[in-house]
Design a protein around this motif. Structure first.
Motif, PDB file in Angstrom:
ATOM      1  N   SER A 341       1.655   9.025  -5.741  1.00 55.33           N
ATOM      2  CA  SER A 341       2.299   9.227  -4.442  1.00 55.33           C
ATOM      3  C   SER A 341       2.063  10.646  -3.938  1.00 55.33           C
ATOM      4  O   SER A 341       1.837  10.868  -2.746  1.00 55.33           O
ATOM      5  CB  SER A 341       3.799   8.948  -4.528  1.00 55.33           C
ATOM      6  OG  SER A 341       3.971   7.575  -4.802  1.00 55.33           O
ATOM      7  N   THR A 342       2.113  11.605  -4.863  1.00 49.99           N
ATOM      8  CA  THR A 342       1.855  12.996  -4.465  1.00 49.99           C
ATOM      9  C   THR A 342       0.399  13.143  -4.033  1.00 49.99           C
ATOM     10  O   THR A 342       0.086  13.757  -3.008  1.00 49.99           O
ATOM     11  CB  THR A 342       2.163  13.939  -5.646  1.00 49.99           C
ATOM     12  OG1 THR A 342       3.535  13.750  -5.986  1.00 49.99           O
ATOM     13  CG2 THR A 342       1.904  15.381  -5.286  1.00 49.99           C
ATOM     14  N   LEU A 343      -0.493  12.559  -4.833  1.00 48.07           N
ATOM     15  CA  LEU A 343      -1.919  12.637  -4.513  1.00 48.07           C
ATOM     16  C   LEU A 343      -2.189  12.056  -3.121  1.00 48.07           C
ATOM     17  O   LEU A 343      -2.864  12.674  -2.288  1.00 48.07           O
ATOM     18  CB  LEU A 343      -2.703  11.859  -5.587  1.00 48.07           C
ATOM     19  CG  LEU A 343      -4.215  11.827  -5.492  1.00 48.07           C
ATOM     20  CD1 LEU A 343      -4.788  13.232  -5.535  1.00 48.07           C
ATOM     21  CD2 LEU A 343      -4.790  11.010  -6.654  1.00 48.07           C
ATOM     22  N   VAL A 344      -1.630  10.899  -2.845  1.00 52.16           N
ATOM     23  CA  VAL A 344      -1.864  10.243  -1.546  1.00 52.16           C
ATOM     24  C   VAL A 344      -1.284  11.086  -0.416  1.00 52.16           C
ATOM     25  O   VAL A 344      -1.932  11.321   0.605  1.00 52.16           O
ATOM     26  CB  VAL A 344      -1.246   8.824  -1.540  1.00 52.16           C
ATOM     27  CG1 VAL A 344      -1.166   8.264  -0.129  1.00 52.16           C
ATOM     28  CG2 VAL A 344      -2.039   7.906  -2.451  1.00 52.16           C
ATOM     29  N   ARG A 345      -0.048  11.571  -0.595  1.00 48.14           N
ATOM     30  CA  ARG A 345       0.599  12.342   0.473  1.00 48.14           C
ATOM     31  C   ARG A 345      -0.209  13.600   0.792  1.00 48.14           C
ATOM     32  O   ARG A 345      -0.482  13.901   1.951  1.00 48.14           O
ATOM     33  CB  ARG A 345       2.014  12.728   0.031  1.00 48.14           C
ATOM     34  CG  ARG A 345       2.814  13.448   1.101  1.00 48.14           C
ATOM     35  CD  ARG A 345       4.128  13.967   0.542  1.00 48.14           C
ATOM     36  NE  ARG A 345       3.890  15.012  -0.428  1.00 48.14           N
ATOM     37  CZ  ARG A 345       4.532  15.130  -1.588  1.00 48.14           C
ATOM     38  NH1 ARG A 345       5.475  14.282  -1.939  1.00 48.14           N
ATOM     39  NH2 ARG A 345       4.258  16.113  -2.424  1.00 48.14           N
ATOM     40  N   GLU A 346      -0.639  14.302  -0.256  1.00 52.97           N
ATOM     41  CA  GLU A 346      -1.361  15.555  -0.017  1.00 52.97           C
ATOM     42  C   GLU A 346      -2.778  15.291   0.485  1.00 52.97           C
ATOM     43  O   GLU A 346      -3.316  16.052   1.279  1.00 52.97           O
ATOM     44  CB  GLU A 346      -1.376  16.411  -1.295  1.00 52.97           C
ATOM     45  CG  GLU A 346       0.008  16.850  -1.721  1.00 52.97           C
ATOM     46  CD  GLU A 346       0.791  17.521  -0.584  1.00 52.97           C
ATOM     47  OE1 GLU A 346       0.215  18.375   0.133  1.00 52.97           O
ATOM     48  OE2 GLU A 346       1.975  17.171  -0.399  1.00 52.97           O
ATOM     49  N   PHE A 347      -3.368  14.209   0.024  1.00 48.49           N
ATOM     50  CA  PHE A 347      -4.714  13.854   0.493  1.00 48.49           C
ATOM     51  C   PHE A 347      -4.677  13.577   1.997  1.00 48.49           C
ATOM     52  O   PHE A 347      -5.446  14.141   2.770  1.00 48.49           O
ATOM     53  CB  PHE A 347      -5.227  12.640  -0.281  1.00 48.49           C
ATOM     54  CG  PHE A 347      -6.628  12.247   0.103  1.00 48.49           C
ATOM     55  CD1 PHE A 347      -7.726  12.889  -0.454  1.00 48.49           C
ATOM     56  CD2 PHE A 347      -6.853  11.236   1.019  1.00 48.49           C
ATOM     57  CE1 PHE A 347      -9.012  12.541  -0.097  1.00 48.49           C
ATOM     58  CE2 PHE A 347      -8.141  10.875   1.377  1.00 48.49           C
ATOM     59  CZ  PHE A 347      -9.225  11.530   0.816  1.00 48.49           C
ATOM     60  N   LEU A 348      -3.747  12.739   2.407  1.00 50.62           N
ATOM     61  CA  LEU A 348      -3.661  12.402   3.838  1.00 50.62           C
ATOM     62  C   LEU A 348      -3.198  13.605   4.660  1.00 50.62           C
ATOM     63  O   LEU A 348      -3.597  13.770   5.813  1.00 50.62           O
ATOM     64  CB  LEU A 348      -2.727  11.208   4.054  1.00 50.62           C
ATOM     65  CG  LEU A 348      -3.196   9.895   3.419  1.00 50.62           C
ATOM     66  CD1 LEU A 348      -2.185   8.788   3.684  1.00 50.62           C
ATOM     67  CD2 LEU A 348      -4.568   9.474   3.935  1.00 50.62           C
ATOM     68  N   GLY A 349      -2.394  14.453   4.016  1.00 48.77           N
ATOM     69  CA  GLY A 349      -1.905  15.650   4.705  1.00 48.77           C
ATOM     70  C   GLY A 349      -3.040  16.576   5.147  1.00 48.77           C
ATOM     71  O   GLY A 349      -2.899  17.309   6.118  1.00 48.77           O
ATOM     72  N   GLN A 350      -4.173  16.511   4.449  1.00 48.80           N
ATOM     73  CA  GLN A 350      -5.321  17.331   4.854  1.00 48.80           C
ATOM     74  C   GLN A 350      -5.770  17.002   6.263  1.00 48.80           C
ATOM     75  O   GLN A 350      -6.427  17.794   6.917  1.00 48.80           O
ATOM     76  CB  GLN A 350      -6.514  17.083   3.928  1.00 48.80           C
ATOM     77  CG  GLN A 350      -6.318  17.513   2.504  1.00 48.80           C
ATOM     78  CD  GLN A 350      -7.553  17.172   1.682  1.00 48.80           C
ATOM     79  OE1 GLN A 350      -8.443  17.971   1.550  1.00 48.80           O
ATOM     80  NE2 GLN A 350      -7.609  15.952   1.159  1.00 48.80           N
TER      81      GLN A 350
END
Ligand code: AMP
Ligand code: MG
Length: 539
Positions: A341-350
């Motif tokens: 979930s952290t990976l996805v949130r930060e990935f999309l946050g880019q």
């Protein structure tokens, strides 16, 4: 101007007639034929790949740009894609201009632009004979059933046409994709300005001494004629009072009271001339530009305070699994922390996206209800976990049951074999394998591709080539492998250091990984210095 562009998988005929009826003086042609050697090795063929609509657009744009310098009457460009055997034509370009010299200049200019700007690339060279590989651990195996990554990327491009646009203020526009061409609203600069601190005098006035008659500071607007023997003190950026002046730098001047003596006049006029950066109406930013800090500064300078950009995709991420707990919890025996979930949130946050996120147990009825109630305006649904074919792996079943059309249900790649690509209405759903490294690979390859094509960016991500800095020890796995690596640019060339990973659940490489090496199925070992394809994860 008559332009014909074809990207084709068919052979290009040996003779291609110039366009009938086009007005022309000189017709110049170029034919690029595949040579029998690539990077010092004998080859049998080259494989070309392209982002087709974008390649066509770039070809057209290059021709139109060049035609501004060398008037072009007609142009034909044919590029072959797919596998092109040695001796066959990969590209044909014909251009018509009034004069021979213009036609040649245009052709040469176009071929340079083609190489630099057009998203058509050599995907791989097919060796003439299999290179000897005594260190290979296992012979190449036939590919497993499942979709090749190239085909999945192609399908995603088709499924993700550019989204609608919106106007946003500059402070919300960084990293967004501009969807309009922004032209200079007036000449840049809008008037002649001094490039230095000094004294403006008439260009035709060779006097040694001058009377200082006025002072112009940045921001002043004081039009006046200067007479011979007159000078105006002027600051950097100050608007010159009239035409045909020269600014004498302060360093070359001696001033006593109102009298200026010029020690030395040089050939330089020290003026930023009206329109020298760009003329009124000239494009400053092209549609498809990703707005950087620099691009936003440029927009601000011309008052483009609400650029038209692609709207952000609406995304929802569901992390499934009975074993996952929030990262701030201590997992009980058998449980693990939810890192995806952290990976996805930060990935999309880019890309400025803020997905909705939920962590759900593997409760099929509950998930089915979630899918039935999805907002139809949702663009991207990511479901982590449950993508493989194990007993409890239900993503595919759930999506199909909720009326999604399943486009892909398995990738012929590792990590990341269990992959689902499905669509219902405007919602693209991706079922991603729960393993964190597989997650990283799928986000970078597939989600990134979907986002880039939705965004309308002129340069979506793609494979590049570089050289290995160390030996790579693969195991001859039949599937294509995406191997985490550290990518560096050194002296204009990419170097790649493979990182250690033990399984698709191994996150330890992720702090350093900024690229994925693409290792063909069946590859055993690759020696240091080998040319490899890679996918940049961060640029
Ligand atoms: P699955 O795709 O559900 O079969 O999961 C494959 C592996 O990934 C299992 O070992 C899971 O425990 C692990 N996994 C699933 N979801 C997550 C998550 N959100 N964070 C970290 N690991 C996960
Ligand atoms: Mg699971």
């Amino acid at each position: 101007m008559h332009i014909e562009i074809q990207l084709t998988r068919e052979p290009i005929p040996d003779h291609w007639p110039p366009p009938a009826g086009a007005r022309m003086g000189a017709w110049a042609e170029f034919r690029g034929v595949v040579r029998g050697e690539e990077n010092g090795a004998s080859i049998a063929a080259l494989e070309y790949e392209a982002y087709e609509p974008m390649a066509e657009r770039e070809i057209r744009r290059s021709l139109l740009d060049l035609a501004a310098t060398w008037p072009c009457l007609a142009a034909q460009v044919i590029h072959r894609l797919g596998v092109v055997a040695v001796g066959a034509t990969a590209i044909y370009v014909g251009v018509a201009a009034t004069h021979r010299a213009e036609a040649f200049a245009l052709l040469a200019g176009f071929l340079n632009r083609l190489k630099q700007d057009v998203p058509i690339w050599k995907r791989r060279a097919l060796p003439e004979v299999e290179p000897p590989s005594p260190r290979k651990i296992q012979p190449a195996l036939p590919p497993e059933a499942g979709s090749a990554v190239t085909a999945i990327l192609q399908r995603l491009r088709q499924l993700c046409p550019p989204l609608e646009t919106e106007r946003v203020p500059l402070h919300a526009a960084r990293g967004r994709v501009l969807r309009e061409t922004v032209d200079a609203p007036e000449d840049q600069p809008a008037c002649d300005r001094s490039a230095v601190d000094g004294y403006a005098v008439r260009l035709d006035d060779a006097s040694g001494t001058f009377q200082i008659v006025d002072e112009i500071r940045a921001g002043d607007w004081k039009p006046r004629e200067l007479h011979p023997g007159q000078a105006v003190r002027i600051a950097t950026g100050g608007a010159l009072p009239c035409a045909n002046l020269q600014v004498v730098m302060r360093e070359a001047a001696e001033v006593r009271g109102p009298v200026l003596r010029v020690r030395q006049r040089d050939a330089e006029r020290h003026i930023r001339f009206r329109g020298e950066a760009a003329g009124k109406g000239q494009p400053l930013l092209q549609a498809g530009t990703v707005l950087s800090a620099g691009a936003l500064g440029l927009l601000a300078s011309v008052g483009g305070v609400r650029p038209r950009v692609t709207r952000l995709p609406r995304a929802l991420h569901l992390a499934t699994g009975n074993e996952i707990v929030a990262p701030d919890q201590v997992p009980a025996p058998g449980q693990i922390r939810d890192s995806n979930s952290t990976l996805v949130r930060e990935f999309l946050g880019q890309w400025n996206m803020a997905p909705g996120q939920r962590r759900l147990a593997e409760d099929e009825a509950r998930l089915a209800a979630e899918l039935q109630q999805l907002d139809p305006a949702l663009d991207l649904l990511l479901i982590s976990g449950g993508a493989s074919v194990g007993e409890h792996d239900f993503t595919r079943r759930l999506l199909a049951g909720a009326g999604f059309e399943i486009h892909i249900h398995k990738a012929n790649a590792r990590p990341g074999k269990p992959l689902i690509v499905a669509q219902r209405g405007r919602t693209l759903a991706l079922g991603l394998p729960g393993n964190p490294l597989a997650h990283f690979v799928c986000l970078n390859l597939y989600v990134r591709t979907a986002l880039a094509h939705w965004s309308g960016a002129a340069q979506p991500p793609g494979f590049q080539t570089g050289r290995l800095t160390t030996d790579l020890h693969s195991d001859g796995q039949a599937r294509e492998t995406f191997w985490p690596a550290r990518w560096r640019q050194a002296a204009g060339a990419a170097t790649l250091t493979p990182l250690r990973w033990s399984s698709s659940g191994d996150l330890t490489a992720l702090a350093e990984a900024n690229a994925l090496l693409r290792i063909a199925g069946g590859t055993g070992q690759l020696p240091s210095g080998s040319v490899v394809e890679f996918w940049p994860c961060q640029e």
